[in-house]
Design an enzyme around this catalytic site. Structure first.
Site, mmCIF file in Angstrom:
data_model
loop_
_atom_site.group_PDB
_atom_site.id
_atom_site.type_symbol
_atom_site.label_atom_id
_atom_site.label_comp_id
_atom_site.label_asym_id
_atom_site.label_seq_id
_atom_site.Cartn_x
_atom_site.Cartn_y
_atom_site.Cartn_z
ATOM 1 N N GLN A 164 32.018 34.583 -21.961
ATOM 2 C CA GLN A 164 30.596 34.799 -21.723
ATOM 3 C C GLN A 164 29.772 34.393 -22.938
ATOM 4 O O GLN A 164 30.289 34.258 -24.048
ATOM 5 C CB GLN A 164 30.351 36.282 -21.416
ATOM 6 C CG GLN A 164 30.855 37.210 -22.506
ATOM 7 C CD GLN A 164 31.188 38.595 -22.007
ATOM 8 O OE1 GLN A 164 30.837 38.971 -20.896
ATOM 9 N NE2 GLN A 164 31.857 39.381 -22.833
ATOM 10 N N GLU A 183 39.420 45.822 -23.526
ATOM 11 C CA GLU A 183 38.304 44.885 -23.684
ATOM 12 C C GLU A 183 38.881 43.501 -23.966
ATOM 13 O O GLU A 183 39.455 43.265 -25.029
ATOM 14 C CB GLU A 183 37.394 45.344 -24.829
ATOM 15 C CG GLU A 183 36.288 44.373 -25.192
ATOM 16 C CD GLU A 183 35.343 44.105 -24.053
ATOM 17 O OE1 GLU A 183 35.398 42.972 -23.513
ATOM 18 O OE2 GLU A 183 34.578 45.015 -23.691
ATOM 19 N N ASP A 227 43.474 41.696 -19.926
ATOM 20 C CA ASP A 227 42.811 41.723 -18.629
ATOM 21 C C ASP A 227 43.002 43.112 -18.025
ATOM 22 O O ASP A 227 44.135 43.593 -17.892
ATOM 23 C CB ASP A 227 43.417 40.655 -17.714
ATOM 24 C CG ASP A 227 42.877 40.737 -16.308
ATOM 25 O OD1 ASP A 227 41.767 40.250 -16.069
ATOM 26 O OD2 ASP A 227 43.571 41.313 -15.449
ATOM 27 N N ASP A 253 33.520 50.661 -17.539
ATOM 28 C CA ASP A 253 32.319 50.250 -18.265
ATOM 29 C C ASP A 253 32.059 48.754 -18.101
ATOM 30 O O ASP A 253 31.318 48.157 -18.877
ATOM 31 C CB ASP A 253 32.491 50.609 -19.755
ATOM 32 C CG ASP A 253 31.209 50.478 -20.552
ATOM 33 O OD1 ASP A 253 30.127 50.637 -19.963
ATOM 34 O OD2 ASP A 253 31.287 50.199 -21.760
#
Length: 285
Positions: free
Chosen positions: A31, A106, A137, A155
């Site tokens: 990202q 994470e 993952d 989250d």
């Protein structure tokens, strides 16, 4: 010249924040990550052009995903946070002495590094010896876990892109298996206010409702979230968020909060009529 950050909340609604300067911009394997300084919200972080949290209002989200389940479950010791690389959720959890272990899954190391550099107060929640970070993952991580966690907090940011697999029926089924017989799952449910987001809310509730024997939805006001109105999901094998709520016991812990109160806990589950109807429609499918 003034600079503004803009995020489209719908084809007809744009959310703007005046920016003093951009502190970071980078592209990870998963990202785009940006950090801005603003006069109103302090520093805020965006992923792929969407606000994820700001210094001004992140406490609301973190408190609502932590203290709601922690005031219901009598003895949480082992917690899994899916996402959570900023450290905000784990920082809230670390106020509880009974918690022995917090696993954070994470997959984006750059996200963790950026949060540590630009949001050190929030990221302090990553530094305790009870916290263990797994660069993995989450779906793959969960498949190997069974009857292990008292509390799972999802989250993950949204049901698209890198997090898409964390909003599937398989994922919720794996959460169910990874929880102990009295375990609780808490997750962000999004906002149903705009038509573009309603379908995701419907789909999420339908999958969880048909996976867990107890499934309820609660709410909070978060200014940087789309529409400012945000929902959370509470799913459990045993505990009901209101019938098993223990306000007196929670107050004796002397936990510091700025948003959550025991009165707010009860009110958060009193949803507007249009949201109740939306959820009921999915429960009947």
């Amino acid at each position: 010249m003034e600079f503004w950050f803009s995020e489209l909340h719908s084809p007809h609604v744009k959310f703007d924040i005046r920016v003093e300067k951009q502190l970071f911009s980078g592209e990870s394997d998963y990202q785009r990550i940006d950090v801005f300084q603003s006069p109103e919200f302090g520093k805020f972080l965006t992923l792929n052009g969407s606000v994820i949290f700001s210094e001004q209002d992140c406490f609301i989200y973190n408190e609502m995903v932590v203290h709601v389940p922690m005031s219901v479950h009598p003895d949480v010791k082992n917690v899994l946070i899916i996402g959570g690389g900023d450290g905000g959720v784990s920082k809230e959890l670390l106020q509880y002495d009974n918690i022995e272990n917090i696993d954070i899954v994470e997959q984006d190391n750059m996200f963790v590094d950026v949060c540590r550099e630009y949001f050190p107060e929030t990221a302090s929640g990553l530094e305790d010896e009870r916290v263990h970070i797994y660069n993995s993952d989450a779906l793959r991580f969960l498949r190997s876990k069974q009857d292990m966690y008292d509390l799972i907090i999802n989250d993950a940011t949204d049901p698209f892109g890198a997090s898409e697999g964390l909003f599937t029926r398989e994922f919720y089924g794996n959460c169910y298996k990874a929880l102990k017989e009295d375990g609780i799952l808490v997750y962000q449910h999004g906002s149903p206010f705009y038509d573009e987001d309603e379908d995701a809310c419907r789909s999420m509730h339908r999958k969880v409702f048909h996976t867990f024997p107890i499934s309820r939805v609660y709410q909070a006001h978060i200014p940087t979230s789309p529409s400012g109105y945000w929902l959370f999901g509470f799913a459990s094998k045993k505990y009901h968020p209101l019938k098993d709520f223990k306000p007196a016991e929670w107050k004796r812990r002397n936990i510091h909060t700025e948003y959550y109160t025991t009165n707010l806990h009860t009110g958060a589950f009193m949803l507007p009529k249009y949201v109740e109807e939306l959820l009921e429609q999915e429960e009947e499918r």
